[in-house]
Design a protein around this motif. Structure first.
Motif, short mmCIF file in Angstrom:
data_model
loop_
_atom_site.label_atom_id
_atom_site.label_comp_id
_atom_site.label_asym_id
_atom_site.label_seq_id
_atom_site.Cartn_x
_atom_site.Cartn_y
_atom_site.Cartn_z
N ILE A 95 10.49 16.69 1.63
CA ILE A 95 9.26 15.90 1.50
C ILE A 95 9.20 15.23 0.13
CG2 ILE A 95 7.88 17.86 0.69
CD1 ILE A 95 6.68 15.07 3.08
N ASP A 96 9.74 15.89 -0.89
CA ASP A 96 9.79 15.27 -2.22
C ASP A 96 10.70 14.06 -2.23
OD1 ASP A 96 8.02 17.11 -3.26
OD2 ASP A 96 9.60 18.44 -4.03
N ASP A 97 11.80 14.13 -1.48
CA ASP A 97 12.72 12.98 -1.40
C ASP A 97 12.01 11.75 -0.86
OD1 ASP A 97 15.00 14.34 -2.32
OD2 ASP A 97 15.51 15.06 -0.31
N VAL A 98 11.31 11.91 0.24
CA VAL A 98 10.70 10.75 0.88
C VAL A 98 9.54 10.21 0.06
CG1 VAL A 98 9.09 12.02 2.39
CG2 VAL A 98 9.95 9.78 3.09
N ASN A 99 8.75 11.08 -0.54
CA ASN A 99 7.61 10.59 -1.31
C ASN A 99 8.03 9.96 -2.63
OD1 ASN A 99 5.32 11.03 0.37
ND2 ASN A 99 5.53 13.23 0.03
N HIS A 100 9.10 10.45 -3.22
CA HIS A 100 9.63 9.80 -4.42
C HIS A 100 10.16 8.42 -4.08
CE1 HIS A 100 12.70 8.85 -7.49
NE2 HIS A 100 11.82 9.38 -8.32
N TYR A 101 10.89 8.34 -2.96
CA TYR A 101 11.41 7.04 -2.53
C TYR A 101 10.28 6.08 -2.21
CZ TYR A 101 14.25 3.60 -0.08
OH TYR A 101 14.86 2.42 0.29
N LEU A 102 9.28 6.57 -1.52
CA LEU A 102 8.16 5.74 -1.11
C LEU A 102 7.43 5.16 -2.34
CD1 LEU A 102 6.68 4.82 1.46
CD2 LEU A 102 5.19 6.82 1.22
N LYS A 103 7.31 5.95 -3.36
CA LYS A 103 6.60 5.53 -4.57
C LYS A 103 7.29 4.35 -5.25
CE LYS A 103 4.62 7.38 -8.84
NZ LYS A 103 4.46 8.58 -9.70
N HIS A 104 8.62 4.28 -5.12
CA HIS A 104 9.38 3.25 -5.82
C HIS A 104 9.98 2.22 -4.86
CE1 HIS A 104 9.41 6.79 -8.52
NE2 HIS A 104 9.30 5.89 -9.47
N ILE B 236 8.64 -0.32 -2.79
CA ILE B 236 8.19 -1.71 -2.71
C ILE B 236 7.63 -2.18 -4.05
CG2 ILE B 236 6.59 -3.30 -1.57
CD1 ILE B 236 8.74 -2.20 0.28
N SER B 237 8.03 -3.39 -4.41
CA SER B 237 7.40 -4.09 -5.54
C SER B 237 7.32 -5.56 -5.15
CB SER B 237 8.19 -3.91 -6.83
OG SER B 237 9.48 -4.49 -6.72
N GLU B 238 6.35 -6.24 -5.70
CA GLU B 238 6.11 -7.64 -5.35
C GLU B 238 7.33 -8.51 -5.57
OE1 GLU B 238 4.11 -10.72 -3.78
OE2 GLU B 238 3.06 -8.83 -4.12
N GLU B 239 8.08 -8.21 -6.63
CA GLU B 239 9.23 -9.05 -6.97
C GLU B 239 10.39 -8.92 -5.99
OE1 GLU B 239 11.48 -5.99 -10.07
OE2 GLU B 239 10.66 -7.88 -10.81
N THR C 94 0.82 -1.22 0.00
CA THR C 94 0.00 0.00 0.00
C THR C 94 0.85 1.27 0.00
OG1 THR C 94 -0.13 0.16 2.44
CG2 THR C 94 -1.80 -1.18 1.32
N THR C 95 2.14 1.14 0.33
CA THR C 95 2.98 2.35 0.46
C THR C 95 3.18 3.05 -0.88
OG1 THR C 95 5.04 1.07 0.21
CG2 THR C 95 4.20 1.40 2.46
N ASN C 96 3.10 2.30 -1.98
CA ASN C 96 3.31 2.92 -3.30
C ASN C 96 2.32 4.04 -3.58
OD1 ASN C 96 5.31 1.09 -3.74
ND2 ASN C 96 4.16 -0.20 -5.14
N SER C 97 1.13 3.93 -3.02
CA SER C 97 0.09 4.93 -3.30
C SER C 97 -0.08 5.92 -2.16
CB SER C 97 -1.25 4.24 -3.59
OG SER C 97 -1.63 3.40 -2.49
N GLU C 98 0.74 5.80 -1.12
CA GLU C 98 0.63 6.70 0.02
C GLU C 98 1.47 7.95 -0.19
OE1 GLU C 98 1.09 5.25 3.90
OE2 GLU C 98 -0.61 3.88 3.77
N THR C 99 1.15 8.98 0.57
CA THR C 99 1.93 10.22 0.55
C THR C 99 2.21 10.63 1.99
OG1 THR C 99 0.89 10.96 -1.51
CG2 THR C 99 2.00 12.63 -0.17
N ILE C 100 3.46 10.82 2.30
CA ILE C 100 3.84 11.30 3.63
C ILE C 100 3.56 12.80 3.70
CG2 ILE C 100 5.72 11.56 5.30
CD1 ILE C 100 5.06 8.66 4.84
N GLN C 101 2.92 13.24 4.77
CA GLN C 101 2.62 14.65 4.95
C GLN C 101 3.83 15.38 5.56
OE1 GLN C 101 -0.31 15.92 3.69
NE2 GLN C 101 -0.45 13.78 2.96
#
Length: 427
Positions: free
Chosen positions: A403-412, A414-417, A345-352
């Protein structure tokens, strides 16, 4: 000798790279009664394939040889080095990790004698066929002991599930079969390649005079001769981005099952800036989601899937990285599925912004508290220095994250593989 002062943490570090290549760090802390010294080489269990000094062809040495070498350096022809430290009121130890071998002592007196003992015994190897054969039996017992420890089997089992080819998937101590193939010549080959001063760091922290201490170290090294060292050529197999296996089940005589979810964080060399950003953000996100005040922790706890054994840890190093999340559970299948579900679920989350500022303050607070430990400072300073990073600059590096650093990292992140599961279940 250069000197660098860090006003934000009120620390002063002295540094000198000696003529033979040895890097020496001194951290005087006169308010401390104890002094801690660590002599570390940039050589660990993953360094199995390399080009020996003086050769042109690469070789592959037996698994577990770095750990075996660590054991053998304490034993000299006429004595055991632990006795020398004991006579000087010092407590000594050593450890081998995936990427480093370190020798250390702590003491409140006879500091200069203990520093000389530390340097001298590491730089004076003695291996005989008889002593090597004797050590095989001792380490074989150690390996068998770890084979019976569920926590260690869970740790290494998860690593082996994630990494297909990289030697991080090999137990640091090796196997009984691999250590039985180690020879005296193998030990000297590894020692001569990796224990050159240019590949080593000496870090001393505690109650001493830095000028006198640096003079002592320089005089000690000037009295010894070392051949010129060429760049060490290490060889690692290609490692895929995806995990080697999705799941690994280990059957052991346990009363409660264990479950660990692994995240394969890296499989190749990272440049300095990318490494540092990943290293900091990874740890901060794990704390944000899985610490006792974290959202994910609460969900797992409310579902009765975890107990006090629940843990998370991450390790980002030279050319590999991983995160481990898990613990004891009566429902290991359910726990694994839930952790993976939450991670995805973290891929679609945004840290405030407010949460991120709190994350940074927490990370800085943890770091400052840990800096009360000489052992922590020394080991972390060496770890980061080998990666081109100044440990005492971590706080301004954390403060500079956006905040852009963390949200960019968060988006990429986790992946299932990149997810793998290891379960320890009863027979």
């Amino acid at each position: 000798m250069s000197r660098k002062t860090y006003d934000n943490i009120n620390e002063t570090v002295y540094l000198e790279r000696l003529d033979n290549g040895l890097t020496v760090f001194l951290l005087p802390k006169p308010e401390m009664s104890k002094t801690y010294g660590i002599f570390s080489t940039n050589y660990g269990s993953i360094d199995q394939t390399f080009v020996p000094i003086g050769n042109n062809e690469k070789i592959t040495v037996p698994e577990g040889i770095a750990h075996f070498l660590e054991h053998k350096l304490f034993e000299k022809e006429d004595r055991d080095v632990f006795t020398d430290f004991g006579k000087q009121g010092a407590s000594a130890n050593a450890y081998t990790s995936f990427t480093k071998t370190a020798y250390l002592f702590s003491a409140t007196n006879h500091i200069e004698d203990n520093v000389k003992t530390l340097i001298d015994f590491v730089q004076d190897p003695y291996f005989s066929e008889q002593s090597v054969e004797k050590e095989k039996g001792i380490i074989a017992q150690e390996i068998k002991m770890y084979d019976d420890q569920p926590d260690w089997q869970s740790f290494m089992g998860t690593i082996k599930t994630m990494f297909k080819n990289h030697p991080v998937n090999v137990d640091i101590a090796g196997t009984v079969e691999s250590i039985n193939s180690i020879t005296k010549d193998d030990l000297y080959t590894c020692y001569n390649t990796f224990y050159h001063p240019e590949n080593m760091i000496l870090f001393i922290a505690g109650n001493f005079d830095p000028e006198n201490m640096m003079s002592l170290v320089k005089e000690n090294q000037a009295a010894k001769e070392f051949e010129k060292m060429n760049e060490i050529v290490r060889d690692f197999p290609d490692e895929p981005e995806q995990v080697g296996m999705k799941e690994n089940k280990i059957v052991m005589p346990v009363s409660v099952s264990k479950c660990t979810v692994g995240i394969k964080e890296a499989n190749k060399e990272l440049d300095r800036d990318e490494f540092l950003k990943r290293d900091l953000l990874q740890d901060m996100l794990l704390n944000f989601y899985f610490s006792k005040s974290g959202q994910f922790y609460q969900e797992l706890y409310d579902d009765n899937l975890i107990d006090d054994s629940f843990y998370f840890e991450m390790n980002l190093d030279r050319n590999f990285g991983y995160t481990l999340i898990g613990g004891n559970s009566d429902n290991p299948d359910q726990l694994a599925n839930k952790i993976k579900e939450l991670l995805m679920t973290t891929n679609s989350e945004t840290i405030q912004e407010e949460d991120f500022e709190r994350m940074k303050k927490k990370k800085i607070g943890q770091l400052l508290r840990s800096m009360n430990s000489l052992e922590f400072i020394a080991s972390k300073h060496i770890h980061y220095h080998t990666l081109g990073i100044d440990f005492f600059d971590l706080i301004p590096e954390i403060q500079s994250l956006t905040i852009d650093d963390v949200n960019h990292y968060l988006k990429h992140w986790i992946s299932e593989e990149k997810l793998a599961v290891c379960k320890i279940v009863a027979e």
